[in-house]
Write a protein that holds these residues in place. Structure first.
Motif, PDB file in Angstrom:
ATOM      1  N   GLY A   8       1.813   4.801  -7.806  1.00 40.49           N
ATOM      2  CA  GLY A   8       1.399   5.594  -6.634  1.00 40.49           C
ATOM      3  C   GLY A   8       0.545   6.806  -6.991  1.00 40.49           C
ATOM      4  O   GLY A   8       0.178   7.593  -6.114  1.00 40.49           O
ATOM      5  N   GLN A   9       0.222   6.963  -8.258  1.00 34.50           N
ATOM      6  CA  GLN A   9      -0.507   8.179  -8.679  1.00 34.50           C
ATOM      7  C   GLN A   9      -1.976   8.142  -8.251  1.00 34.50           C
ATOM      8  O   GLN A   9      -2.555   7.074  -8.068  1.00 34.50           O
ATOM      9  CB  GLN A   9      -0.424   8.343 -10.196  1.00 34.50           C
ATOM     10  CG  GLN A   9       0.956   8.789 -10.653  1.00 34.50           C
ATOM     11  CD  GLN A   9       1.052   9.025 -12.155  1.00 34.50           C
ATOM     12  OE1 GLN A   9       0.049   9.024 -12.855  1.00 34.50           O
ATOM     13  NE2 GLN A   9       2.262   9.211 -12.635  1.00 34.50           N
ATOM     14  N   GLY A  10      -2.564   9.348  -8.116  1.00 31.20           N
ATOM     15  CA  GLY A  10      -3.989   9.459  -7.796  1.00 31.20           C
ATOM     16  C   GLY A  10      -4.318   9.162  -6.352  1.00 31.20           C
ATOM     17  O   GLY A  10      -5.463   8.945  -5.985  1.00 31.20           O
ATOM     18  N   LYS A  11      -3.280   9.153  -5.495  1.00 32.23           N
ATOM     19  CA  LYS A  11      -3.517   8.843  -4.069  1.00 32.23           C
ATOM     20  C   LYS A  11      -3.093  10.005  -3.180  1.00 32.23           C
ATOM     21  O   LYS A  11      -2.948   9.849  -1.969  1.00 32.23           O
ATOM     22  CB  LYS A  11      -2.736   7.579  -3.686  1.00 32.23           C
ATOM     23  CG  LYS A  11      -3.199   6.339  -4.437  1.00 32.23           C
ATOM     24  CD  LYS A  11      -2.278   5.163  -4.155  1.00 32.23           C
ATOM     25  CE  LYS A  11      -2.701   3.966  -4.980  1.00 32.23           C
ATOM     26  NZ  LYS A  11      -1.657   2.935  -5.010  1.00 32.23           N
TER      27      LYS A  11
ATOM     28  N   MET B 145      -1.613   3.553   2.999  1.00 36.86           N
ATOM     29  CA  MET B 145      -0.215   3.714   2.564  1.00 36.86           C
ATOM     30  C   MET B 145       0.473   4.757   3.455  1.00 36.86           C
ATOM     31  O   MET B 145      -0.015   5.864   3.590  1.00 36.86           O
ATOM     32  CB  MET B 145      -0.210   4.192   1.100  1.00 36.86           C
ATOM     33  CG  MET B 145       1.162   4.345   0.520  1.00 36.86           C
ATOM     34  SD  MET B 145       1.200   4.431  -1.279  1.00 36.86           S
ATOM     35  CE  MET B 145       0.224   5.875  -1.636  1.00 36.86           C
TER      36      MET B 145
ATOM     37  N   GLU C 276       7.428   5.325   0.612  1.00 37.43           N
ATOM     38  CA  GLU C 276       6.508   4.493   1.373  1.00 37.43           C
ATOM     39  C   GLU C 276       7.356   3.683   2.333  1.00 37.43           C
ATOM     40  O   GLU C 276       8.312   3.024   1.911  1.00 37.43           O
ATOM     41  CB  GLU C 276       5.743   3.585   0.405  1.00 37.43           C
ATOM     42  CG  GLU C 276       4.671   2.791   1.095  1.00 37.43           C
ATOM     43  CD  GLU C 276       3.820   2.008   0.113  1.00 37.43           C
ATOM     44  OE1 GLU C 276       4.174   1.909  -1.067  1.00 37.43           O
ATOM     45  OE2 GLU C 276       2.783   1.491   0.557  1.00 37.43           O
TER      46      GLU C 276
END
Ligand SMILES: CC(C)(COP(=O)(O)OP(=O)(O)OC[C@H]1O[C@@H](n2cnc3c(N)ncnc32)[C@H](O)[C@@H]1OP(=O)(O)O)[C@@H](O)C(=O)NCCC(=O)NCCS
Length: 200
Positions: free
Chosen positions: A83-86, A1, A49
């Motif tokens: 998009g969380q946890g990235k 990403m 993004e």
């Protein structure tokens, strides 16, 4: 990403407010109005993004609010669920800290339910009453005002003297000393520029 961090633009406001108010409806943060965001737009960063065609999808946001000449607060930090946890939230906080350094604050604080997240980014838990009372100004608008479960975290911004740059201890910037007073020493410090308008 491919995530980029940049300053928020007027055209981001609708989506940004929607993101924040979605979490606010679940009591995870305070709501914001488009007018309030517009008024403080230079203090907002967004994570986007970027696709190959130059299009952008908003992933997250955060703001830096000046509480005193020395102390700034990270506020309205939010990352879209998809998009969380990235690492997006971490990048937004790191850029807000860089912005705080660029604006010559010596401390950055936050009130959070995710203290481990902030600790991983170099913040430490502090007594919430030790922070400037200005941090509480917004609390009267919070539905959890009488049963606040947020934890106060603080990051002390540091500079390194040349003789300490090879593994020495960082020196905490003296919050009582204005940066201008350090002018003769200013050139002696090493800077790591961070570009907010490009990918980091
Ligand atoms: C809090 C919030 C902003 C964090 O954003 P995020 O993008 O998920 O944050 P990160 O991905 O950088 O970190 C989240 C976790 O994922 C982990 N992580 C980071 N990068 C990762 C990766 N590439 N792969 C797997 N996990 C990763 C981190 O270790 C972190 O764990 P921790 O929370 O135990 O420290 C987000 O969860 C959110 O918007 N929550 C709802 C709104 C809210 O509560 N806002 C107030 C925050 S004070």
């Amino acid at each position: 990403m491919a995530v980029a961090i940049r300053q928020a633009q007027p055209e981001d406001i609708t989506e940004l407010v929607e993101l924040i108010n979605g979490f606010a409806a679940r009591n995870l943060m305070l709501p914001r109005t488009p007018e309030a965001v517009l008024k403080t737009l230079p203090d907002w960063l967004v994570a986007v993004e970027r696709d190959t065609g130059g299009g952008e999808t908003l992933l997250g946001c955060g703001a830096l609010v000046a509480l005193t000449p020395e102390l700034a607060e990270v506020r309205s930090l939010a990352v879209h669920e998809r998009g969380q946890g990235k690492g997006v939230g971490s990048i937004v906080v790191e850029h807000l800290v860089a912005l705080a350094k660029a604006r010559e604050f010596s401390q950055v604080c936050a009130l959070t339910l995710r203290e481990e997240f902030f600790q991983r980014l170099g913040f430490e838990i502090v007594d919430r009453w030790s922070i400037s009372p200005k941090v509480w100004q917004e609390c009267i608008y919070c539905p959890k005002f009488h049963r606040c479960d947020e934890v106060a975290v603080m990051k002390y911004l540091t500079v390194r003297r040349p003789e300490e740059s090879s593994g020495g201890k960082p020196v905490a910037a003296n919050p009582l000393l204005k940066w201008q007073a350090w002018q003769p020493l200013k050139l002696a410090y090493s800077y790591k520029p961070i570009h907010l308008d490009g990918e980091s």
